[in-house]
Design a protein around this motif. Structure first.
Motif, short mmCIF file in Angstrom:
data_model
loop_
_atom_site.label_atom_id
_atom_site.label_comp_id
_atom_site.label_asym_id
_atom_site.label_seq_id
_atom_site.Cartn_x
_atom_site.Cartn_y
_atom_site.Cartn_z
N GLU A 26 0.83 -1.21 0.00
CA GLU A 26 0.00 0.00 0.00
C GLU A 26 0.86 1.26 0.00
OE1 GLU A 26 -2.92 -0.03 3.04
OE2 GLU A 26 -3.90 -1.85 2.32
N TRP A 27 1.95 1.27 0.79
CA TRP A 27 2.90 2.37 0.76
C TRP A 27 4.20 1.92 1.39
CZ3 TRP A 27 4.06 3.21 5.81
CH2 TRP A 27 3.04 3.14 6.76
N ALA A 28 5.27 2.64 1.07
CA ALA A 28 6.59 2.39 1.65
C ALA A 28 7.22 3.72 1.99
CB ALA A 28 7.47 1.63 0.66
N LYS A 29 7.88 3.78 3.15
CA LYS A 29 8.44 5.02 3.63
C LYS A 29 9.89 4.83 4.06
CE LYS A 29 4.54 7.50 3.76
NZ LYS A 29 4.35 8.82 3.15
N GLY A 80 -1.43 6.85 6.87
CA GLY A 80 -0.68 6.85 5.62
C GLY A 80 0.82 6.90 5.79
N GLY A 81 1.29 6.87 7.04
CA GLY A 81 2.72 6.87 7.31
C GLY A 81 3.34 8.24 7.46
N ILE A 407 7.34 -0.65 5.43
CA ILE A 407 6.47 -1.07 4.35
C ILE A 407 5.11 -1.45 4.95
CG2 ILE A 407 6.09 -2.75 2.51
CD1 ILE A 407 9.12 -3.08 2.36
N LYS A 408 4.04 -0.94 4.37
CA LYS A 408 2.68 -1.30 4.77
C LYS A 408 2.10 -2.20 3.70
CE LYS A 408 -1.51 -1.03 6.65
NZ LYS A 408 -2.34 -1.63 5.62
#
Length: 413
Positions: A26-29, A80-81, A407-408
């Motif tokens: 879904e997203w990576a930070k 959303g991080g 990582i989500k």
């Protein structure tokens, strides 16, 4: 320093065949300074509102204030991080956080190690080159409610912390001291480490402590409460005598200890082969057994297979073992390639099996290539992995990732 990868696993499993479905990202930070030196993410705690508490150590970058060489760093993220707030805690020396625990009475316990005796740190037992355990209770806004130093004049290292049913905390790690808060170390002070466990109250006051080990070094890394009110503890030992069974397998053995509610040993067992073997993480299964993950470079004894080519220098494989309530092996499997691999965490995914996170060096991991750039770091190139296995250890899938902090993954169908 190669950035440490923190894996956030949000699985909801309904059907057993869903374990073969790879979740989407879904997203990576990447959170931090962008520098190789000093950055590291250690623990993550999902929150009820969909956000997260992330802990680690950093120098600059996203940090707005820095107290010492390395500080505890805590960030509150939204779903959303994105960073909502972040704070650092520490003194003028090195302070490194290892665990964050949600407190039943509100706020969070931060647990790690410290060399400092100033700033936010209330004291220090040994020389400033030695480490103490350092625990801090913060409220939901990150303000310090209380803090405690725990240890002796030798080195202490903390690996795990859990909340207890009475609202207090169990802390687990190692100690080379036999003074201060440490009583009963099996070794001469400073010679080697015992495993060290401590129960503290909701206010951080010591209620009891115990050392586990023998003559030689013992490291205990993971603890879980058991249904009878006791605890199961895992780690590694090279020690002889004392609490350690005399039937050592090799150079370093995996060690499992079952205790009562006050930490008294009910039984303990060694596992491994003729090489180096370690249990790093333990969880209780739905059936009441224990599932452990770590690494091994053995190819004998309790280990049925090592991916390293016969006759070559043996490297570590990921090693997963399920044991029954008495510590007898139900099944064991190794995973990896011809390089060096280790698992640092294992999680239950409802009734669908287990998820593991860790890293691997040099080569491919279960067919997935190493994607790190060897020219980007002075260290040996390493990648992180997320792996999914079934209840019997059958490999479902592996995902590898490079220089990313967080990582989500989405839920499984």
């Amino acid at each position: 320093m190669k950035k440490i990868i923190t894996l956030l696993l949000m699985f909801t499993c309904v059907f057993l065949n869903a374990q073969n479905t790879v979740p989407t990202i879904e997203w990576a930070k990447t959170i931090g300074s962008g520098m190789d030196e000093g950055d590291g993410s250690w623990d993550i705690l999902p929150l009820e509102d969909g956000g997260y508490m992330v802990t680690g150590q950093q120098w600059l970058g996203d940090i707005t204030s820095e107290v010492g060489q390395l500080d505890y760093w805590v960030a509150r993220l939204d779903a959303g991080g994105a960073i909502v707030w972040q704070k650092t805690y520490g003194g003028s020396q090195s302070d490194q956080i290892k665990r964050i625990v949600k407190s039943p009475d509100g706020g969070y316990l931060l647990a790690g190690i410290s060399q400092s005796s100033d700033g936010d740190v209330g004291g220090h037992y040994g020389q400033d080159t030695y480490l103490d355990w350092w625990i801090i209770k913060i409220n939901d806004s990150g303000d310090i409610m209380w803090q405690k130093n725990l240890g002796g004049t030798g080195n202490e290292y903390l690996y795990d912390a859990i909340v207890t049913s009475d609202g207090g905390y169990i802390l687990l790690g190692t100690s080379a001291s036999n003074d201060g808060d440490v009583i009963g170390n099996h070794n001469f002070a400073g010679f080697a480490t015992d495993g060290w466990i401590m129960k503290v109250s909701v206010a951080g006051d010591i209620e009891w402590q115990r050392c586990y080990g023998g003559f030689g070094t013992t490291t205990l890394t993971s603890i879980q409460p058991t249904p009878d009110g006791g605890y199961v503890i895992v780690g590694e030992t090279e020690a002889l005598g004392g609490d350690v069974p005399q039937t050592a397998h090799g150079l370093l053995d995996s060690w499992m200890i079952k205790t009562d509610s006050a930490g008294a040993i009910q039984w303990s067992k060694l596992f491994g082969g003729s090489g180096i073997d370690s249990f790093v993480s333990v969880k209780l299964t739905e059936s009441g057994n224990y599932i452990t993950a770590g690494f091994t470079d053995s190819n004998d004894g309790d280990i049925s297979f090592n991916h390293t080519a016969p006759g070559s220098w043996k490297l570590r494989d990921v090693w997963v073992v399920e044991l029954d309530g008495d510590g007898n092996i139900v099944w064991e499997k190794t995973y990896g390639g011809t390089g060096n691999e280790a698992a640092y965490q294992i999680l239950l995914t409802a009734d669908c099996g287990y998820a593991l996170g860790g890293f691997y060096l040099y080569d491919s991991f279960e067919g997935q290539p190493n994607r790190s750039d060897p020219l980007a770091s002075t260290l040996v190139p390493s990648d992180g992995f997320l792996m999914r296995i079934g209840l019997d250890g059958e490999l479902a899938w592996v995902k590898t990732m490079g220089d990313i902090k967080m990582i989500k993954y989405g839920t499984l169908p």
